[in-house]
Design a protein around this motif. Structure first.
Motif, PDB file in Angstrom:
ATOM      1  N   SER A   1       0.605  -1.350  -0.675  1.00 11.60           N
ATOM      2  CA  SER A   1       0.053  -0.221  -0.027  1.00 11.60           C
ATOM      3  C   SER A   1       0.881   1.571   0.070  1.00 11.60           C
ATOM      4  O   SER A   1       2.477   0.999   0.104  1.00 11.60           O
ATOM      5  CB  SER A   1      -1.212   0.140   1.291  1.00 11.60           C
ATOM      6  OG  SER A   1      -0.098   0.101   2.760  1.00 11.60           O
ATOM      7  N   THR A   2      -0.127   2.541  -0.317  1.00 10.06           N
ATOM      8  CA  THR A   2       1.199   3.470  -0.267  1.00 10.06           C
ATOM      9  C   THR A   2       1.905   3.695   1.018  1.00 10.06           C
ATOM     10  O   THR A   2       2.911   4.783   1.442  1.00 10.06           O
ATOM     11  CB  THR A   2       0.723   4.438  -0.463  1.00 10.06           C
ATOM     12  OG1 THR A   2      -1.338   4.921   0.634  1.00 10.06           O
ATOM     13  CG2 THR A   2      -0.254   4.897  -1.927  1.00 10.06           C
TER      14      THR A   2
ATOM     15  N   LEU B   1       5.485   3.396   1.225  1.00  8.91           N
ATOM     16  CA  LEU B   1       6.402   4.673   0.989  1.00  8.91           C
ATOM     17  C   LEU B   1       6.786   5.079   2.385  1.00  8.91           C
ATOM     18  O   LEU B   1       8.192   5.927   1.884  1.00  8.91           O
ATOM     19  CB  LEU B   1       5.165   5.671   0.461  1.00  8.91           C
ATOM     20  CG  LEU B   1       5.028   5.403  -0.795  1.00  8.91           C
ATOM     21  CD1 LEU B   1       3.490   6.118  -1.420  1.00  8.91           C
ATOM     22  CD2 LEU B   1       6.233   4.994  -1.697  1.00  8.91           C
TER      23      LEU B   1
END
Length: 329
Positions: free
Chosen positions: A230-231, A234
């Protein structure tokens, strides 16, 4: 001039080879002439990912002087604009190379008639891996968002930074002696910092130290974060960037974020790269964006890193190579 693009990883299992193969395909599909070279000298396997047989001459033939150039090692892949050079398929266990064979190999790569030479390097921080990783200022490191992978990526970049900085000075110079002592003290458990080492070198040796620090500022590795879920992953990339800047004063550029996808394992099993079998796959789409970013950069050979007394690591092997250069018919 060919763009030399080494791709490495701090540890295995992060999908480095899948990235290298599919990135090569994507660049070829964009009209670039690409040569993909398997530089994993202990476990070459890119031929499997490409669906090729393990029966063609590879780098081992060049290293052991069965071939004098890379030209006979080229394999057609069936993919327009993409040719392949296998690793040590016929010479399993190919390990260290002396300076002369390394230099000759680099010259061969420089002379390739291609837009890109992608080097899929072995995992870890052997001298071979670091030396070929440091052929350009912007080589790619593949990692995953797992904490252990991030820490291994940092360890790899730290080893590369030490190697890069050390090679700015002549062998047996007082700067080298100081760096060697510093590394030995660090290994013995003494408090150490790469940034402190650079500052101390610059203080004691202002002229050579500042020149080396200027070179170090050009060193800007690129990172592809693979196997993301998922983001939120990041955030791990941000932590790596912060860690590398705080501990090494080196900037990182993130050029890609590719998702974890079972289609990659299926592609390996089918021996057809996912960018060929399923170009709309999320992994392929995201890596295509990374390829576009890579096209904006230049990856030219960094001649400042070639040191006759340091690029080779095995003195006996270097002597053997020297004899071979001058005393063979």
């Amino acid at each position: 001039m060919v763009n030399i693009l080494p791709i490495a990883s701090g540890k295995g299992g992060v999908g480095k080879s899948a990235i290298a193969v599919n990135l090569a395909i994507l660049l070829a599909q964009k009209g670039k002439k690409v040569v993909l070279i398997d530089f994993d000298l202990g476990g070459a396997n890119l031929h499997t990912l490409l669906g090729l047989k393990n029966n063609h001459a590879g780098l081992g033939n060049f290293i052991y002087k069965q071939e004098s150039t890379l030209q006979p090692l080229f394999q057609e892949t069936g993919i327009p604009n993409l040719t392949f050079i296998a690793g040590d398929c016929l010479f399993p266990g190919t390990a260290n190379m002396g300076f002369f064979i390394k230099r000759k190999l680099v010259k061969e790569i420089e002379a390739l008639d291609a837009d890109y030479a992608i080097l899929d390097l072995g995992g870890g921080t052997t001298y071979n891996t670091l030396d070929f990783y440091l052929l350009t200022y912007n080589s790619i490191l593949v990692t995953s968002p797992e904490l252990t992978s991030i820490l291994n990526a940092y360890s790899f970049l730290k080893a590369a930074a030490y190697r890069f900085f050390t090679r700015q000075f002549k062998a047996k110079s007082p700067e080298r002696v100081m760096i060697d002592d510093y590394i030995k003290n660090s290994a013995a458990g003494a408090e150490s910092s790469f940034v402190t080492l650079v500052e101390e070198i610059c203080r004691q040796f202002p002229e050579s130290g500042e020149k080396a620090r200027t070179e170090l500022l050009k060193y800007r590795p690129q990172v592809i974060l693979n196997m993301g879920k998922s983001t939120q992953d990041l955030e791990m990339a941000r932590r790596l960037r912060s860690l590398v800047w705080n501990k090494l004063n080196i900037n990182l550029d993130f050029v890609g974020f590719t998702p974890r996808d079972n289609a990659i394992e299926l592609a390996v099993a089918k021996r057809v790269p996912v960018c060929i079998s399923n170009p709309q796959n999320p992994f392929a789409v995201q890596l295509n964006s990374a390829a576009d970013r890579i096209l904006l950069h230049t990856y030219q050979y960094n001649e400042n890193l070639e040191d006759n007394e340091f690029f080779g690591n095995n003195e006996n092997q270097d002597i053997e190579e020297l004899n071979g250069e001058f005393f063979t018919d």
